[in-house]
Design an enzyme around this catalytic site. Sequence first.
Site, mmCIF file in Angstrom:
data_model
loop_
_atom_site.group_PDB
_atom_site.id
_atom_site.type_symbol
_atom_site.label_atom_id
_atom_site.label_comp_id
_atom_site.label_asym_id
_atom_site.label_seq_id
_atom_site.Cartn_x
_atom_site.Cartn_y
_atom_site.Cartn_z
ATOM 1 N N LYS A 204 0.856 -1.183 0.000
ATOM 2 C CA LYS A 204 0.000 0.000 0.000
ATOM 3 C C LYS A 204 0.894 1.235 0.000
ATOM 4 C CE LYS A 204 -3.679 2.425 2.400
ATOM 5 N NZ LYS A 204 -4.725 2.356 3.413
ATOM 6 N N LYS A 259 -2.140 -1.499 -3.857
ATOM 7 C CA LYS A 259 -3.008 -0.337 -3.826
ATOM 8 C C LYS A 259 -2.178 0.934 -3.896
ATOM 9 C CE LYS A 259 -6.188 1.858 -0.660
ATOM 10 N NZ LYS A 259 -6.641 1.950 0.694
ATOM 11 N N SER A 285 -10.265 5.459 -4.864
ATOM 12 C CA SER A 285 -11.217 6.558 -5.033
ATOM 13 C C SER A 285 -10.755 7.593 -6.061
ATOM 14 C CB SER A 285 -11.445 7.234 -3.681
ATOM 15 O OG SER A 285 -10.231 7.694 -3.134
HETATM 16 C C1 PBG Z 1 -7.360 3.708 5.324
HETATM 17 C C2 PBG Z 1 -7.795 3.392 3.945
HETATM 18 C C3 PBG Z 1 -7.645 4.262 2.871
HETATM 19 C C4 PBG Z 1 -8.231 3.650 1.774
HETATM 20 C C5 PBG Z 1 -8.720 2.410 2.192
HETATM 21 N N1 PBG Z 1 -8.420 2.251 3.552
HETATM 22 C C6 PBG Z 1 -7.091 5.631 2.806
HETATM 23 C C7 PBG Z 1 -5.790 5.931 3.386
HETATM 24 O O1 PBG Z 1 -4.911 5.084 3.540
HETATM 25 O O2 PBG Z 1 -5.627 7.110 3.717
HETATM 26 C C8 PBG Z 1 -8.314 4.281 0.418
HETATM 27 C C9 PBG Z 1 -9.313 3.738 -0.524
HETATM 28 C C10 PBG Z 1 -9.604 4.619 -1.670
HETATM 29 O O3 PBG Z 1 -8.960 5.667 -1.894
HETATM 30 O O4 PBG Z 1 -10.536 4.274 -2.406
HETATM 31 N N2 PBG Z 1 -6.816 2.752 6.105
#
Ligand code: PBG
Length: 336
Positions: A204, A259, A285
């Site tokens: 991630k 991700k 997103s």
């Molecule tokens: C937080 C989390 C995030 C997303 C999923 N879980 C955002 C982040 O790490 O700030 C992002 C998903 C998306 O942008 O669609 N643990």
Amino acid sequence: MAQSGLDLFPYTRMRRMRRDDFSRRLMSENQLSVNDLIYPVFVLEGKNRREAIESMPGIERLSIDLLLKEAKELVALGIPAIAIFPVTPAEKKSLHAEEAYNTEGLAQRTTRALKEAFPELGVITDVALDPFTTHGQDGIIDDNGYVVNDVTTEILVQQALSHAEAGADIVAPSDMMDGRIAAIRDGLEQQGHVHTRIMAYSAKYASSYYGPFRDAVGSAGNLKGADKKTYQMDPANSDEAIREVALDLQEGADMVMVKPGMPYLDIVKRVKTEFGVPTFAYQVSGEYAMHRAAIDNGWLAEQPTIMESLLAFKRAGADGILTYFAKQAAQWLQKK
Ligand code: PBG
């Protein structure tokens, strides 16, 4: 011409196979099916409530009763699983994120309601503290604002257990703490949740593409522009992703995830090739927002562009895709 051995034209004409639909179909190497789709959803407190998300046109936050109606459609479409993300009211956020493991919390109640109404629909819960902390970080911070790894992990274990007790089929740690997969697996085994699967957000990245999600769950304001670079990965790195995946697998992850999605398909490909394990990718997103904006402006054609974007994940080797387009794509696949 061909005698030279270098120039095989016209013996090899790549366009022959592309000429007709039947031969294009025969040589198509990858296919997207409804079995590849996971739908992320945002859940609100209250009854009969729906809220639009400005930066994600077409996606809404729903209260549990409305989510159950939505889930009925998803099941009818054949979507295998949904991933739930709770929107936590400001008064329930705290420095130590106690709400994260409240057995009566929104995520836990949503999970119970979904499993009771639709046992066949896989429920994936998000294991991370950012919806529950007053500062919007994914863990507990020290005086310098640094997210403290092992203290955070202990809370993540409690959170994961509360999800499993509520009936979650898959817990998905998205926090990027070191050692959390082993700690969660241990906790689950000790409590007898031997069937609860772990989908690890292994690679991630500290990405700018999460902006609209942070609006959707209401953590953007809490973060006040701070970043997550001390735990999420540097977008410059690829070998590091392989190490992260290797560790999560050793620690007991059943599935791994990369991700964001489209800008990181090289990572998806490497992970699938090197490990050959169930590999997922999250079309996040920001990727949704980019597509929507261009489509809504008439700059890109809706269905072909979205379906091409999803097929690209399959070509890269993803076994499944978390995507806000899941419902729409499933509807198109059903018509086809
Ligand atoms: C937080 C989390 C995030 C997303 C999923 N879980 C955002 C982040 O790490 O700030 C992002 C998903 C998306 O942008 O669609 N643990």
